[in-house]
Design a protein around this motif. Structure first.
Motif, PDB file in Angstrom:
ATOM      1  N   THR A 143      -5.363   3.233  -4.207  1.00  0.00           N
ATOM      2  CA  THR A 143      -6.151   2.102  -3.674  1.00  0.00           C
ATOM      3  C   THR A 143      -7.376   1.828  -4.525  1.00  0.00           C
ATOM      4  O   THR A 143      -8.384   1.345  -4.018  1.00  0.00           O
ATOM      5  N   ASN A 146      -6.401  13.394  -1.143  1.00  0.00           N
ATOM      6  CA  ASN A 146      -7.501  12.423  -1.218  1.00  0.00           C
ATOM      7  C   ASN A 146      -7.502  11.718  -2.565  1.00  0.00           C
ATOM      8  O   ASN A 146      -7.709  10.496  -2.649  1.00  0.00           O
ATOM      9  N   THR A 155       0.832  -1.198   0.000  1.00  0.00           N
ATOM     10  CA  THR A 155       0.000   0.000   0.000  1.00  0.00           C
ATOM     11  C   THR A 155       0.872   1.256   0.000  1.00  0.00           C
ATOM     12  O   THR A 155       0.578   2.228  -0.710  1.00  0.00           O
ATOM     13  N   ASP A 177     -10.750  -2.200   1.484  1.00  0.00           N
ATOM     14  CA  ASP A 177     -10.088  -1.929   2.765  1.00  0.00           C
ATOM     15  C   ASP A 177      -8.999  -0.884   2.560  1.00  0.00           C
ATOM     16  O   ASP A 177      -7.815  -1.189   2.503  1.00  0.00           O
ATOM     17  N   LYS A 178      -9.424   0.367   2.432  1.00  0.00           N
ATOM     18  CA  LYS A 178      -8.473   1.451   2.192  1.00  0.00           C
ATOM     19  C   LYS A 178      -7.801   1.862   3.499  1.00  0.00           C
ATOM     20  O   LYS A 178      -8.423   1.798   4.565  1.00  0.00           O
ATOM     21  N   PRO A 179      -6.526   2.272   3.441  1.00  0.00           N
ATOM     22  CA  PRO A 179      -5.886   2.790   4.650  1.00  0.00           C
ATOM     23  C   PRO A 179      -6.574   4.076   5.097  1.00  0.00           C
ATOM     24  O   PRO A 179      -7.147   4.812   4.286  1.00  0.00           O
ATOM     25  N   SER A 180      -6.524   4.329   6.376  1.00  0.00           N
ATOM     26  CA  SER A 180      -7.154   5.521   6.918  1.00  0.00           C
ATOM     27  C   SER A 180      -6.380   6.769   6.511  1.00  0.00           C
ATOM     28  O   SER A 180      -5.212   6.698   6.112  1.00  0.00           O
ATOM     29  N   ARG A 181      -7.051   7.915   6.640  1.00  0.00           N
ATOM     30  CA  ARG A 181      -6.371   9.177   6.353  1.00  0.00           C
ATOM     31  C   ARG A 181      -5.189   9.371   7.297  1.00  0.00           C
ATOM     32  O   ARG A 181      -4.162   9.924   6.913  1.00  0.00           O
ATOM     33  N   THR A 182      -5.334   8.896   8.535  1.00  0.00           N
ATOM     34  CA  THR A 182      -4.232   9.001   9.489  1.00  0.00           C
ATOM     35  C   THR A 182      -3.008   8.251   8.999  1.00  0.00           C
ATOM     36  O   THR A 182      -1.876   8.729   9.081  1.00  0.00           O
ATOM     37  N   THR A 183      -3.227   7.056   8.433  1.00  0.00           N
ATOM     38  CA  THR A 183      -2.112   6.254   7.925  1.00  0.00           C
ATOM     39  C   THR A 183      -1.402   6.962   6.783  1.00  0.00           C
ATOM     40  O   THR A 183      -0.172   7.034   6.742  1.00  0.00           O
ATOM     41  N   THR A 184      -2.173   7.485   5.840  1.00  0.00           N
ATOM     42  CA  THR A 184      -1.538   8.140   4.699  1.00  0.00           C
ATOM     43  C   THR A 184      -0.900   9.466   5.107  1.00  0.00           C
ATOM     44  O   THR A 184       0.075   9.899   4.476  1.00  0.00           O
ATOM     45  N   THR A 185      -1.416  10.101   6.146  1.00  0.00           N
ATOM     46  CA  THR A 185      -0.746  11.297   6.672  1.00  0.00           C
ATOM     47  C   THR A 185       0.612  10.925   7.239  1.00  0.00           C
ATOM     48  O   THR A 185       1.598  11.657   7.073  1.00  0.00           O
TER      49      THR A 185
END
Length: 431
Positions: A243, A236, A217, A248-256
């Protein structure tokens, strides 16, 4: 018996050397920060009498055994990769407070301090300089005839001719500005760049305190970021592109976290939006333009090499806002301008009005707020429409626009009679 020593490559002077020539004789501590492989250590070694390299376990152990070691070595002392031994920063800070002489310390780092490690501010004690991959000038492809510093000072002299053409620019987009990598053959170079990305995903995140649970990912996010090169695509949209088709997309926190750690590793080099200090303009967007540390990283993440780019087989779908080749060329120009601006103590931004009515690729802002405006065009001869945004900006800013130019792939540098805007091939633009 034959000499088995590895030959020492000749040092190629960097733009940052001019900065260090000016500041080292009057500054007790200078930090040189930038991504791995840009040549920080090679540059600093030429200026050091003693070296502590915290990439080496033995040097880390030496400092553990004797915390006063950094003050006992011959000056200038190179503290290489200080973030691997974060307490070394505080030792140097205390030495500066105690009266260390000018030129005493050079510190290099390929990342900020790892998560959970706090170091005291070096404000007022340390001078920081960013070191990037090789600019076009530093690659010794052509001798430049147009100085960006001179343009920032208002010099009107423009001239010069080059034989560098599209093929050479495409080669430089994929060859990379990492000195040790660009020397290799194209096939080996590509594998080294792929390994460079692998190291970021598999090791450097974990070393920085953020083990990656889903490497695929993160790699897909990096590829989507590379596909957004030289655009203001929203984060976004980058996540959605990375993805696509996944439930099951990673959260915004993860991508931050992805974005923050890559920035801490100096692997992202976005160009922020220009917000003028004087009230000349309104309705400006604030989205950054996306760039990785080097355009060759973007190319390898997108699976592109020089041959594919020259054949035109790079799909425009790889980028949402235009052809990939033009965006990679803008990336190469931007990298070079960022290097030259660092030497000129100027800031690099971009301009885009809400709705996209007017855009200027690069705004180089002097300390007094006056600016040099640069448009980037992947063509040898710009069309009349390629000057309209620069003419509009000149009408808005008046004397606060010190100069304007279109950066091209052409052969000649000249200034237009009708509006005074310069046309400068990238090969002829230098610091």
């Amino acid at each position: 018996m034959a000499d088995q020593r590895v030959p020492v490559r000749p040092y190629r002077r960097r733009v940052v050397d001019d900065f260090l020539d000016d500041f080292q004789p009057e500054s007790p501590a200078i930090t040189i920060a930038g991504p791995k492989g840009v040549g920080k250590t090679a540059t600093a070694l030429r200026r050091a009498a003693s070296v502590m390299s915290f990439d080496l376990p033995a040097d880390r152990a030496r400092l553990d055994a004797d915390p006063t070691l950094l003050t006992a070595l011959d000056y200038p002392v190179l503290v290489d990769e200080w973030q691997r031994k974060p307490e070394s920063w505080d030792y140097v800070r205390r030495a500066v407070d105690a009266g260390a002489p000018a030129g005493a310390y050079l510190l290099t780092c390929s990342a900020t301090a790892p998560r959970g490690v706090t170091v005291h501010s070096g404000a007022g004690r340390f001078i920081d300089v960013r070191m990037r991959p090789l600019s076009f000038f530093e690659r010794d492809v052509e001798f430049p005839t147009v100085s960006m510093s001179a343009l920032l000072r208002g010099s009107s002299e423009i001239g010069g001719e080059t034989d560098v053409g599209l093929a050479e620019y495409v080669e430089e987009m994929t060859a990379s500005g990492f000195p040790d990598i660009r020397r290799l053959s194209p096939r080996v170079r590509r594998r080294r760049l792929e390994a460079y990305v692998d190291n970021i995903v598999q090791r450097e995140f974990a070393e920085h305190g953020y083990p990656v649970r889903r490497p695929a990912t993160l790699r897909a996010w990096l590829r989507a970021y590379a596909a957004a090169t030289s655009t203001t695509t929203s984060y976004n949209d980058i996540l959605d592109a990375a993805t696509a088709g996944e439930n099951d997309k990673p959260s915004r926190t993860t991508t931050t976290v992805y974005r923050d750690v890559l920035a801490q590793l100096w692997q992202l080099d976005p160009v922020e939006a220009w917000l003028p200090s004087r009230n000349h303009l309104d309705r400006l967007t604030q989205a950054p333009k996306h760039h990785l540390a080097d355009p060759a990283l973007a190319a390898v993440l997108l699976g592109l090499d020089a041959e594919q780019l020259m054949r035109g087989t790079a799909s425009a779908a790889d980028l949402r806002d235009g052809a990939v080749l033009g965006h990679l060329f803008e990336h190469l120009v931007t990298l070079s301008v960022l290097v030259y601006a660092e030497a000129a103590e100027a800031q690099v931004r971009h301009l885009r009005t809400k709705g996209g009515d007017h855009e200027v690729d690069l705004i180089v802002e002097r300390r007094d707020g006056r600016v040099l405006a640069l448009e980037v065009k992947l063509k040898a001869t710009p069309a009349e429409k390629d000057f309209r945004h620069l003419r509009w900006l000149k009408e808005q800013l008046g004397d606060d626009l010190v100069d304007a130019a279109v950066v091209t792939t052409g052969q000649h540098a000249y200034r237009r009679n009708q509006d005074g805007i310069a046309v400068v091939p990238l090969a002829l633009l230098g610091p």
